[in-house]
Structures are given as structure tokens and as C-alpha cells.
Write a protein that holds these residues in place. Structure first.
Motif, short mmCIF file in Angstrom:
data_model
loop_
_atom_site.label_atom_id
_atom_site.label_comp_id
_atom_site.label_asym_id
_atom_site.label_seq_id
_atom_site.Cartn_x
_atom_site.Cartn_y
_atom_site.Cartn_z
N GLU A 177 114.74 20.67 19.99
CA GLU A 177 115.38 21.88 19.49
C GLU A 177 117.08 21.79 19.61
O GLU A 177 117.67 22.02 18.89
N GLU A 178 117.39 20.93 20.38
CA GLU A 178 118.74 20.72 20.66
C GLU A 178 119.37 20.16 19.66
O GLU A 178 120.56 19.86 19.49
N TYR A 179 118.67 19.14 18.93
CA TYR A 179 119.03 18.40 18.04
C TYR A 179 119.19 19.23 16.50
O TYR A 179 119.69 18.55 15.45
N PHE A 180 118.59 20.42 16.51
CA PHE A 180 118.67 21.07 15.26
C PHE A 180 120.07 22.00 15.50
O PHE A 180 120.09 23.10 15.70
N ALA A 181 121.16 21.09 15.11
CA ALA A 181 122.55 21.82 15.39
C ALA A 181 123.31 21.22 14.55
O ALA A 181 123.15 20.06 14.22
N LYS A 182 124.58 22.09 14.19
CA LYS A 182 125.63 21.48 13.37
C LYS A 182 126.11 20.11 14.27
O LYS A 182 126.29 20.52 15.55
N ARG A 183 127.04 19.57 13.75
CA ARG A 183 127.84 18.59 14.23
C ARG A 183 128.80 19.21 15.07
O ARG A 183 129.66 20.10 14.63
N PRO A 184 129.04 18.71 16.48
CA PRO A 184 129.84 19.56 17.20
C PRO A 184 131.34 19.11 17.05
O PRO A 184 131.60 18.15 16.35
N GLU A 185 132.39 20.00 17.38
CA GLU A 185 133.62 19.74 16.79
C GLU A 185 134.36 18.60 17.36
O GLU A 185 135.01 17.90 16.53
N TRP A 186 133.94 18.11 18.43
CA TRP A 186 134.41 16.82 18.86
C TRP A 186 134.07 15.77 18.26
O TRP A 186 134.81 14.54 18.13
N ALA A 187 132.93 15.67 17.52
CA ALA A 187 132.59 14.45 16.72
C ALA A 187 133.14 14.51 15.43
O ALA A 187 133.22 13.73 14.67
N ARG A 188 134.00 15.59 15.03
CA ARG A 188 134.56 15.56 13.68
C ARG A 188 135.44 14.26 13.32
O ARG A 188 135.40 13.95 12.31
N SER A 189 136.35 14.09 14.40
CA SER A 189 137.21 12.89 14.32
C SER A 189 136.81 11.58 14.99
O SER A 189 137.65 10.61 14.65
N LYS A 190 135.73 11.64 15.74
CA LYS A 190 135.58 10.66 16.48
C LYS A 190 134.88 9.36 15.54
O LYS A 190 134.01 9.64 14.98
#
Length: 200
Positions: A177-190
Motif C-alpha cells: 500500500e505504501e507504493y500506491f502514492a503520488k510522487r513525493p516532493e523531494w523526487a520532483r527534481s531529483k
């Protein structure tokens, strides 16, 4: 030129075909009394383009949206009037949503609910048919990048976990279930997490 027009037409046709197999699938559910009249091609395309416009107007996680659209209650009495978007809200990145965009989403959902309601299918049946063609778990870029980084350190546990998740992506599996989630903010530009280059 003609070649570009042809390529654009083929691309649009492909997108419509994919959409017919996923989020608009409940509009073709067969009732016990016979199938409902199909949407005219022009109206189907209009609703497809409306939905696409909405997802562009408000950054939306497509995987979560299509799974939660299956949960949208229609034959079971609907949602509280004060929260028409209900289960779809977790698919949107902006909280709260801009009022003008939310009004457009509400209007689209009203049309969607009206069409599905005319078919008379139970929510449980519609949910099962939609979930059979819309995966709940997908290998997101940031998850793959995390697994790669851990593997480079000699830890392959996340690689194995993601592989197991991908074996049955349409099933409800609480352990993932933890993988059914939106992209976290920290990953936006990484690098490697939000978008991949052609050489990736």
C-alpha cells in the motif's frame, strides 16, 4: 505537412483506444437487459479530451485517479454534496485545488455519473471491471531509482519487493500500500526520479 497530420491522427486514435480500455470502461458495461446505447464517437472523444484537459489543468496522478474513479459511488447513493470529488482527491498534487478547476472537475463527474447511472450497473460490478484494466501498483521512476541506489550498495531487498509487486499489479495487496502514492516532493527534481532522459 501530410506526414505530420497522419502521425497526429494515429497518436490521437491510439490514446482514444487506450482510454476506452480504462477509465471509460464502465460506459460500456452490459446490463442484464442489454447493452446501453454507445456514446457517439464525437461525444466520446469530447469527454476524453475534457478529462485530458482537466488532468493538465491540475497536476494529477493518473494511476490513482483511475483506481479511485472506480470507487466513485453512483448506484450506492452518491457522495456527500459538500465533497463531490470524494475519493478522487488523493490523486491531485495541489491541495486545496483551485476553485475554477474544481468546478470543472465537478461538472465532468456529474456527466460521468449521469452516464454510468443510466446503465444501471451496480458499483461493485463497475469497480471490478475497471480495476481489472487499471493497475493499482506501477513501477514509478522514483521507486526504481531508490531500488537502484540501494542495489549499488549491495542491498537488493527493494528490487525483490518491487518485482513481487509488479507480478500482480491489479490486485489489492495491503503489503504494498505504501507504493500506491503520488510522487513525493523531494523526487520532483531529483535526477532519475521525475523524468528520464533519452539515454536512460
Amino acid at each position: 505537412d501530410d506526414a505530420q497530420l497522419c502521425a497526429s491522427a494515429m497518436n490521437l486514435s491510439s490514446r482514444v483506444t487506450r482510454l476506452r480500455a480504462c477509465c471509460f470502461h464502465p460506459w460500456t458495461v452490459v446490463r442484464s437487459s442489454g447493452p446501453p446505447p454507445p456514446l457517439p464517437p464525437s461525444l466520446f472523444l469530447r469527454r476524453f479530451l475534457d478529462l485530458e484537459d482537466l488532468m493538465e489543468a491540475e497536476e494529477t496522478d493518473m494511476t490513482i485517479l483511475f483506481r479511485r474513479l472506480a470507487d466513485y459511488p453512483i448506484s450506492e447513493g452518491g457522495l456527500e454534496e459538500g465533497d463531490v470529488l470524494g475519493p478522487l482527491r488523493e490523486a491531485f498534487y495541489r491541495t486545496p485545488m483551485r476553485s475554477k478547476v474544481e468546478a470543472r472537475w465537478r461538472a465532468w463527474l456529474e456527466r460521468y455519473a449521469e452516464r454510468v447511472g443510466r446503465e444501471g450497473s451496480a458499483d461493485k460490478e463497475r469497480r471490478a471491471r475497471m480495476n481489472a484494466v487499471n493497475p493499482k501498483y506501477v513501477l514509478r521512476n522514483y521507486l526504481a531509482q531508490e531500488a537502484i541506489e540501494q542495489a549499488e550498495e549491495g542491498d537488493y531487498s527493494m528490487v525483490e519487493q518491487l518485482l513481487e509487486m509488479a507480478r500482480r499489479p491489479y490486485d489489492e495487496r495491503p503489503e504494498f500500500e505504501e507504493y500506491f502514492a503520488k510522487r513525493p516532493e523531494w523526487a520532483r527534481s531529483k535526477a532519475g526520479c521525475s523524468a528520464l532522459s533519452c539515454s536512460s
